[in-house]
Design a protein around this motif. Structure first.
Motif, PDB file in Angstrom:
ATOM      1  N   VAL A   1       0.807  -1.126  -0.085  1.00 56.51           N
ATOM      2  CA  VAL A   1      -0.007   0.008   0.138  1.00 56.51           C
ATOM      3  C   VAL A   1       0.946   1.209   0.004  1.00 56.51           C
ATOM      4  O   VAL A   1       1.773   1.503   1.026  1.00 56.51           O
ATOM      5  CB  VAL A   1      -0.953   0.137   1.214  1.00 56.51           C
ATOM      6  CG1 VAL A   1      -1.544   1.385   1.457  1.00 56.51           C
ATOM      7  CG2 VAL A   1      -2.044  -1.028   1.114  1.00 56.51           C
ATOM      8  N   SER A   2       0.628   1.942  -0.999  1.00 54.08           N
ATOM      9  CA  SER A   2       1.654   3.490  -1.258  1.00 54.08           C
ATOM     10  C   SER A   2       0.779   4.496  -0.541  1.00 54.08           C
ATOM     11  O   SER A   2      -0.341   4.798  -0.690  1.00 54.08           O
ATOM     12  CB  SER A   2       2.021   3.632  -2.459  1.00 54.08           C
ATOM     13  OG  SER A   2       2.870   2.630  -3.157  1.00 54.08           O
ATOM     14  N   PRO A   3       1.465   5.447  -0.032  1.00 54.83           N
ATOM     15  CA  PRO A   3       0.930   6.617   0.481  1.00 54.83           C
ATOM     16  C   PRO A   3       0.248   7.461  -0.618  1.00 54.83           C
ATOM     17  O   PRO A   3       0.877   7.462  -1.733  1.00 54.83           O
ATOM     18  CB  PRO A   3       2.125   7.431   1.172  1.00 54.83           C
ATOM     19  CG  PRO A   3       3.333   6.526   1.478  1.00 54.83           C
ATOM     20  CD  PRO A   3       2.903   5.308   0.282  1.00 54.83           C
TER      21      PRO A   3
ATOM     22  N   GLN B   1      -5.527   5.770 -10.165  1.00 49.40           N
ATOM     23  CA  GLN B   1      -6.596   6.332  -9.274  1.00 49.40           C
ATOM     24  C   GLN B   1      -7.305   5.075  -8.643  1.00 49.40           C
ATOM     25  O   GLN B   1      -7.769   5.473  -7.312  1.00 49.40           O
ATOM     26  CB  GLN B   1      -7.363   6.962 -10.288  1.00 49.40           C
ATOM     27  CG  GLN B   1      -6.815   8.245 -10.854  1.00 49.40           C
ATOM     28  CD  GLN B   1      -7.501   8.597 -11.934  1.00 49.40           C
ATOM     29  OE1 GLN B   1      -8.419   8.002 -12.823  1.00 49.40           O
ATOM     30  NE2 GLN B   1      -7.287  10.010 -12.654  1.00 49.40           N
ATOM     31  N   GLU B   2      -7.268   3.939  -9.128  1.00 53.72           N
ATOM     32  CA  GLU B   2      -8.019   2.808  -8.484  1.00 53.72           C
ATOM     33  C   GLU B   2      -7.010   2.220  -7.259  1.00 53.72           C
ATOM     34  O   GLU B   2      -7.740   2.182  -6.198  1.00 53.72           O
ATOM     35  CB  GLU B   2      -8.212   1.439  -9.370  1.00 53.72           C
ATOM     36  CG  GLU B   2      -8.786   0.189  -8.844  1.00 53.72           C
ATOM     37  CD  GLU B   2      -9.615  -0.306  -9.752  1.00 53.72           C
ATOM     38  OE1 GLU B   2     -10.272  -1.245  -9.229  1.00 53.72           O
ATOM     39  OE2 GLU B   2      -9.374  -0.340 -10.953  1.00 53.72           O
ATOM     40  N   LEU B   3      -5.594   2.535  -7.462  1.00 56.33           N
ATOM     41  CA  LEU B   3      -5.006   1.966  -6.494  1.00 56.33           C
ATOM     42  C   LEU B   3      -5.227   3.286  -5.095  1.00 56.33           C
ATOM     43  O   LEU B   3      -4.907   2.839  -4.169  1.00 56.33           O
ATOM     44  CB  LEU B   3      -3.442   1.947  -6.654  1.00 56.33           C
ATOM     45  CG  LEU B   3      -3.104   0.788  -7.826  1.00 56.33           C
ATOM     46  CD1 LEU B   3      -1.764   0.920  -8.180  1.00 56.33           C
ATOM     47  CD2 LEU B   3      -3.216  -0.488  -6.537  1.00 56.33           C
TER      48      LEU B   3
ATOM     49  N   ARG C   1      -5.579  -8.899  -1.076  1.00 52.40           N
ATOM     50  CA  ARG C   1      -6.943  -8.947  -1.056  1.00 52.40           C
ATOM     51  C   ARG C   1      -7.864  -7.578  -0.640  1.00 52.40           C
ATOM     52  O   ARG C   1      -8.676  -7.370  -0.471  1.00 52.40           O
ATOM     53  CB  ARG C   1      -7.771  -9.928  -0.145  1.00 52.40           C
ATOM     54  CG  ARG C   1      -7.282  -9.840   1.325  1.00 52.40           C
ATOM     55  CD  ARG C   1      -7.926 -11.006   2.026  1.00 52.40           C
ATOM     56  NE  ARG C   1      -7.559 -10.806   3.641  1.00 52.40           N
ATOM     57  CZ  ARG C   1      -8.379 -11.339   4.446  1.00 52.40           C
ATOM     58  NH1 ARG C   1      -9.284 -12.076   4.286  1.00 52.40           N
ATOM     59  NH2 ARG C   1      -7.785 -11.426   5.810  1.00 52.40           N
ATOM     60  N   TRP C   2      -6.721  -6.577  -0.966  1.00 52.26           N
ATOM     61  CA  TRP C   2      -6.963  -5.139  -0.654  1.00 52.26           C
ATOM     62  C   TRP C   2      -7.821  -4.294  -1.689  1.00 52.26           C
ATOM     63  O   TRP C   2      -8.230  -3.284  -1.696  1.00 52.26           O
ATOM     64  CB  TRP C   2      -5.909  -4.482   0.044  1.00 52.26           C
ATOM     65  CG  TRP C   2      -5.107  -3.431  -1.252  1.00 52.26           C
ATOM     66  CD1 TRP C   2      -4.971  -2.173  -1.223  1.00 52.26           C
ATOM     67  CD2 TRP C   2      -4.133  -3.977  -2.051  1.00 52.26           C
ATOM     68  NE1 TRP C   2      -3.902  -1.668  -2.317  1.00 52.26           N
ATOM     69  CE2 TRP C   2      -3.759  -2.693  -2.851  1.00 52.26           C
ATOM     70  CE3 TRP C   2      -3.772  -5.193  -2.617  1.00 52.26           C
ATOM     71  CZ2 TRP C   2      -2.702  -3.029  -4.018  1.00 52.26           C
ATOM     72  CZ3 TRP C   2      -2.945  -5.320  -3.600  1.00 52.26           C
ATOM     73  CH2 TRP C   2      -2.318  -4.192  -4.171  1.00 52.26           C
ATOM     74  N   GLN C   3      -7.867  -4.928  -2.932  1.00 55.20           N
ATOM     75  CA  GLN C   3      -8.816  -4.551  -4.010  1.00 55.20           C
ATOM     76  C   GLN C   3     -10.041  -5.045  -3.976  1.00 55.20           C
ATOM     77  O   GLN C   3     -10.283  -6.083  -2.980  1.00 55.20           O
ATOM     78  CB  GLN C   3      -8.085  -5.078  -5.445  1.00 55.20           C
ATOM     79  CG  GLN C   3      -6.613  -4.494  -5.732  1.00 55.20           C
ATOM     80  CD  GLN C   3      -6.489  -2.950  -5.781  1.00 55.20           C
ATOM     81  OE1 GLN C   3      -7.461  -2.259  -6.511  1.00 55.20           O
ATOM     82  NE2 GLN C   3      -5.820  -2.440  -4.857  1.00 55.20           N
ATOM     83  N   TYR C   4     -10.941  -4.592  -4.674  1.00 54.24           N
ATOM     84  CA  TYR C   4     -12.305  -5.105  -4.843  1.00 54.24           C
ATOM     85  C   TYR C   4     -12.412  -6.292  -5.348  1.00 54.24           C
ATOM     86  O   TYR C   4     -12.814  -6.514  -6.400  1.00 54.24           O
ATOM     87  CB  TYR C   4     -12.987  -4.012  -5.209  1.00 54.24           C
ATOM     88  CG  TYR C   4     -13.341  -2.905  -4.309  1.00 54.24           C
ATOM     89  CD1 TYR C   4     -14.331  -2.740  -3.280  1.00 54.24           C
ATOM     90  CD2 TYR C   4     -12.583  -1.630  -4.322  1.00 54.24           C
ATOM     91  CE1 TYR C   4     -14.464  -1.647  -2.467  1.00 54.24           C
ATOM     92  CE2 TYR C   4     -12.690  -0.478  -3.680  1.00 54.24           C
ATOM     93  CZ  TYR C   4     -13.598  -0.462  -2.490  1.00 54.24           C
ATOM     94  OH  TYR C   4     -13.994   0.613  -1.822  1.00 54.24           O
ATOM     95  N   THR C   5     -12.003  -7.537  -4.734  1.00 51.55           N
ATOM     96  CA  THR C   5     -11.796  -8.841  -5.405  1.00 51.55           C
ATOM     97  C   THR C   5     -12.848  -9.566  -5.064  1.00 51.55           C
ATOM     98  O   THR C   5     -13.051  -9.921  -3.793  1.00 51.55           O
ATOM     99  CB  THR C   5     -10.469  -9.468  -5.190  1.00 51.55           C
ATOM    100  OG1 THR C   5     -10.095  -9.386  -3.843  1.00 51.55           O
ATOM    101  CG2 THR C   5      -9.370  -8.539  -5.911  1.00 51.55           C
TER     102      THR C   5
END
Length: 387
Positions: A38-40, A140-142, A377-381
């Motif tokens: 996860v990037s700032p 943008q999604e990230l 799993r931090w994306q909308y998977t």
């Protein structure tokens, strides 16, 4: 050829949306990095600007001067050909440059790129700009999913906004089986329109007859899986997935919290009760596989998904497939640093298809090949069953 009005609008709209996503943040939120993947938010804003500067302005704008000579070191992501860079897991240590300077950097890059593009420019340069636009849309999604992770792991579980993307759409129709007869199907991007290089290599794939669900799996399925001891039944999991469950003490999807016996879910609007009818999100490939095993079904391959996608609605969740991320026939990496964009990641990852509620408008297509390591799993998977 001069920049068309539509392309100029697309570029400016893209740049504006990245900043709009960050508008609800407090200054302190811009720097946080809870885990290395996860990037700032501040880094995303700078990196997407560095991409335009490094790949377009430095080579094509006569007399262009970098906004800051150290920003390449700070905002390069993984491009070995572009020099040294801050290690990914240490981006959260960058209290400097301050947020205000990053926004000034963005304006500097945007202004110069517009000036360049309103001159006579080549089709090749316009193609690079198009890649840069889609690259920023990926970020943008990230941005949204990284912001959710940052706030969702704050003990206060603060809301990001009272008007975030609609994570929980309304109830869908009951899922039905869609039958696809055996035959040969064309896979990969063809025709007009943008695509990434990993979608190229249009080819024929022979598929046996199969069924695929018309709807993605719902939260109700996960509630039933948990109630049936799914996270405690080793026979449902790959060995590697079972090790992950035990090592990480996984008991539910990411952002699920059991409060007084009731499951709640952290959303960008804050903590709410889990809605059983909503599509499941934030699960790993390991969990998707285990759910399919539990139901007696399987995950579709990416080729089955693409062959059938015109017969069902998709786009609410990235959907795990059973396909390893590998090159299509005839794939070749682009020369230079841009060749590092996709090809070098074709190992130990699974393909996801579709899009999600966090995907920017105009950035989804049926041939898009997303890819992640099985445990992420931090994306909308989510998933869709096949049999």
């Amino acid at each position: 050829m001069p920049l068309t009005l539509n392309r100029a609008e697309q570029f400016l709209t893209t740049r504006s949306l990245s900043e709009k996503i960050c508008n609800p943040l407090q200054t302190e939120d811009y720097v946080v990095q809870p885990v290395d993947y996860v990037s700032p938010p501040k880094w995303h804003l700078g990196h997407s600007s560095w991409f335009f500067e490094a790949f377009i302005l430095q080579q094509n704008f006569p007399g262009y001067r970098n906004f800051h000579e150290d920003f390449a070191f700070v905002f390069n992501s993984y491009y070995e050909a572009m020099g040294k860079r801050v290690i990914r897991g240490e981006r959260g240590n960058l209290s400097r440059p301050p947020v205000s300077e990053v926004y000034a950097y963005r304006k500097h890059v945007t202004d110069h790129l517009l000036e360049l593009l309103n001159r006579e420019v080549s089709d090749e340069l316009l193609s690079l700009v198009e890649i840069g636009i889609h690259h920023e849309q990926q970020h943008q999604e990230l941005l949204l999913t990284d912001i959710k992770y940052i706030l969702g792991h704050n003990p206060l579980l603060p809301a990001y906004s009272d008007k975030p993307p609609q994570e929980y759409p309304g109830p869908s129709e009951p899922s039905q089986w869609i039958s696809v007869p055996a035959g040969t199907h064309t896979i990969g991007h063809h025709g007009a329109g943008f695509c990434f290089d990993n979608e190229l290599g249009c080819h024929q794939v022979l598929l046996q007859d199969f069924d695929i669900a018309s709807q993605p799996a719902t939260n109700q399925l996960m509630l039933d899986f948990i109630a049936d001891g799914g996270y405690k039944r080793f026979e449902l999991w790959h060995a590697e997935g079972w090790d992950w469950v035990k090592t990480e003490n996984i008991q539910a999807p990411l952002y699920w919290h059991c409060i007084d016996g009731v499951w709640h879910y952290y959303t960008l609007q804050g903590l709410i009760p889990v809605k059983p009818e909503a599509p499941l999100a934030h699960i790993s490939y390991y969990e998707a596989f285990a759910l399919a095993q539990w139901k007696g079904f399987r995950l579709p391959t990416e080729f089955e998904w693409e062959a059938a996608q015109s017969m069902f609605d998709w786009g609410l969740r990235w959907e795990w497939t059973e396909s390893a991320y590998s090159p299509y026939p005839g794939f070749s990496k682009a020369p230079g640093a841009l060749g590092e964009y996709n090809g070098k990641f074709m190992v130990n990852q699974k393909v996801l298809r579709g899009a999600s509620v966090a995907t920017p408008p105009g950035h989804s297509r049926a041939t898009y090949r997303n890819f992640f390591h099985p445990h992420l799993r931090w994306q909308y998977t989510g998933l869709r069953f096949a049999r």
